[in-house]
Each structure stands twice: as C-alpha cells, then as structure tokens.
Design a protein around this motif. Structure first.
Motif, PDB file in Angstrom:
ATOM      1  N   ASN A 185       0.854  -1.179   0.000  1.00 22.64           N
ATOM      2  CA  ASN A 185       0.000   0.000   0.000  1.00 22.64           C
ATOM      3  C   ASN A 185       0.893   1.232   0.000  1.00 22.64           C
ATOM      4  O   ASN A 185       1.645   1.448   0.942  1.00 22.64           O
ATOM      5  CB  ASN A 185      -0.890  -0.028   1.243  1.00 22.64           C
ATOM      6  CG  ASN A 185      -1.958   1.023   1.231  1.00 22.64           C
ATOM      7  OD1 ASN A 185      -2.134   1.739   0.264  1.00 22.64           O
ATOM      8  ND2 ASN A 185      -2.682   1.124   2.327  1.00 22.64           N
ATOM      9  N   ARG A 186       0.842   2.038  -1.057  1.00 26.41           N
ATOM     10  CA  ARG A 186       1.592   3.301  -1.118  1.00 26.41           C
ATOM     11  C   ARG A 186       0.712   4.374  -0.486  1.00 26.41           C
ATOM     12  O   ARG A 186      -0.452   4.528  -0.865  1.00 26.41           O
ATOM     13  CB  ARG A 186       1.915   3.677  -2.553  1.00 26.41           C
ATOM     14  CG  ARG A 186       2.865   2.741  -3.215  1.00 26.41           C
ATOM     15  CD  ARG A 186       3.135   3.186  -4.659  1.00 26.41           C
ATOM     16  NE  ARG A 186       3.784   2.140  -5.387  1.00 26.41           N
ATOM     17  CZ  ARG A 186       5.103   1.963  -5.427  1.00 26.41           C
ATOM     18  NH1 ARG A 186       5.891   2.792  -4.775  1.00 26.41           N
ATOM     19  NH2 ARG A 186       5.633   0.969  -6.102  1.00 26.41           N
TER      20      ARG A 186
ATOM     21  N   GLU B  33      -2.804   3.865  -2.317  1.00 29.88           N
ATOM     22  CA  GLU B  33      -3.015   3.022  -3.490  1.00 29.88           C
ATOM     23  C   GLU B  33      -2.526   1.617  -3.147  1.00 29.88           C
ATOM     24  O   GLU B  33      -1.385   1.429  -2.750  1.00 29.88           O
ATOM     25  CB  GLU B  33      -2.199   3.583  -4.658  1.00 29.88           C
ATOM     26  CG  GLU B  33      -2.236   2.749  -5.907  1.00 29.88           C
ATOM     27  CD  GLU B  33      -1.340   3.330  -6.998  1.00 29.88           C
ATOM     28  OE1 GLU B  33      -0.918   2.532  -7.845  1.00 29.88           O
ATOM     29  OE2 GLU B  33      -1.067   4.530  -6.981  1.00 29.88           O
ATOM     30  N   VAL B  34      -3.392   0.633  -3.259  1.00 29.05           N
ATOM     31  CA  VAL B  34      -3.036  -0.745  -2.937  1.00 29.05           C
ATOM     32  C   VAL B  34      -2.568  -1.462  -4.192  1.00 29.05           C
ATOM     33  O   VAL B  34      -3.206  -1.376  -5.239  1.00 29.05           O
ATOM     34  CB  VAL B  34      -4.239  -1.501  -2.320  1.00 29.05           C
ATOM     35  CG1 VAL B  34      -3.902  -2.959  -2.089  1.00 29.05           C
ATOM     36  CG2 VAL B  34      -4.682  -0.836  -1.033  1.00 29.05           C
ATOM     37  N   GLU B  35      -1.437  -2.138  -4.061  1.00 26.79           N
ATOM     38  CA  GLU B  35      -0.909  -2.969  -5.137  1.00 26.79           C
ATOM     39  C   GLU B  35      -0.682  -4.355  -4.567  1.00 26.79           C
ATOM     40  O   GLU B  35      -0.320  -4.502  -3.408  1.00 26.79           O
ATOM     41  CB  GLU B  35       0.421  -2.410  -5.649  1.00 26.79           C
ATOM     42  CG  GLU B  35       0.321  -1.027  -6.250  1.00 26.79           C
ATOM     43  CD  GLU B  35       1.687  -0.505  -6.643  1.00 26.79           C
ATOM     44  OE1 GLU B  35       2.243  -1.013  -7.632  1.00 26.79           O
ATOM     45  OE2 GLU B  35       2.181   0.400  -5.955  1.00 26.79           O
ATOM     46  N   SER B  36      -0.875  -5.370  -5.372  1.00 30.40           N
ATOM     47  CA  SER B  36      -0.702  -6.740  -4.926  1.00 30.40           C
ATOM     48  C   SER B  36       0.374  -7.413  -5.774  1.00 30.40           C
ATOM     49  O   SER B  36       0.395  -7.255  -6.998  1.00 30.40           O
ATOM     50  CB  SER B  36      -2.034  -7.483  -5.053  1.00 30.40           C
ATOM     51  OG  SER B  36      -1.905  -8.788  -4.573  1.00 30.40           O
ATOM     52  N   PHE B  37       1.255  -8.144  -5.099  1.00 34.78           N
ATOM     53  CA  PHE B  37       2.339  -8.835  -5.779  1.00 34.78           C
ATOM     54  C   PHE B  37       2.401 -10.275  -5.309  1.00 34.78           C
ATOM     55  O   PHE B  37       1.956 -10.604  -4.218  1.00 34.78           O
ATOM     56  CB  PHE B  37       3.691  -8.163  -5.467  1.00 34.78           C
ATOM     57  CG  PHE B  37       3.789  -6.752  -5.954  1.00 34.78           C
ATOM     58  CD1 PHE B  37       4.331  -6.481  -7.197  1.00 34.78           C
ATOM     59  CD2 PHE B  37       3.330  -5.705  -5.193  1.00 34.78           C
ATOM     60  CE1 PHE B  37       4.421  -5.179  -7.660  1.00 34.78           C
ATOM     61  CE2 PHE B  37       3.422  -4.394  -5.641  1.00 34.78           C
ATOM     62  CZ  PHE B  37       3.962  -4.135  -6.876  1.00 34.78           C
TER      63      PHE B  37
END
Length: 93
Positions: free
Chosen positions: A2-3, A81-85
């Motif tokens: 999460n940025r 901003e949520v990013e998933s890796f």
C-alpha cells in the motif's frame, strides 16, 4: 503493498500507523509479517508491506473486522493506493 501519501507531520502518521498495526494485526490468520517503509526522498510515499501465506489469507483479512477497524480512522486527506504482488523468489530469513 500500500503506497501512502502522507500530509505533514509525518511523525504523527508514523506513530498512529504503528499503533494501528500493533492493535489490529496481532493474531491475523496467515500473516507472516508487516512493515511500514519510510520514503527516503522528500515528498515520497510511505509503503506498507504485508506478507501472507497465501492469496486466500490476504483476501480473508481484507474482509475481516480487523481490516475494517484498522482502516476506519484513515485521514480523509491521506491518499493511498493498494498494489498486490506474488513472490517469485525469496532469499534469507
């Protein structure tokens, strides 16, 4: 991941986020660990990184009362901003 863009003062954000993590993440099923990363550049975004044993564990946490409680006090002027890796390789402990 999460940025999080944080309005000043950043120290207050760090204290609040740390307290929230300690309160709401203890005992979360499938959580391997969580970190808050401070930007090295002025005006950069913080990054919250959470590692789960599986995508299902992460999804279950996002639907949990713990997730809702952790995010209900977010500041309205704080953008995230949520990013998933997915892990491809891991070295070390």
């Amino acid at each position: 991941m999460n940025r999080i863009s944080v309005p000043a003062p950043a120290e207050a954000f760090e204290e609040q986020f740390t307290a929230s993590m300690r309160e709401h993440l203890a005992g979360v099923d499938g959580l391997l660990g969580a970190r808050l990363l401070r930007p090295q550049q002025e005006g950069g975004a913080y990054v919250a990184v959470m590692d789960f044993v599986s995508r299902d564990a992460f999804t279950a946490w996002m639907r949990s009362p713990s997730f809702r409680a952790a995010h209900q006090s977010s500041s309205p002027d704080m953008a995230s901003e949520v990013e998933s890796f997915e892990t491809v390789v891991a070295v070390g402990a």
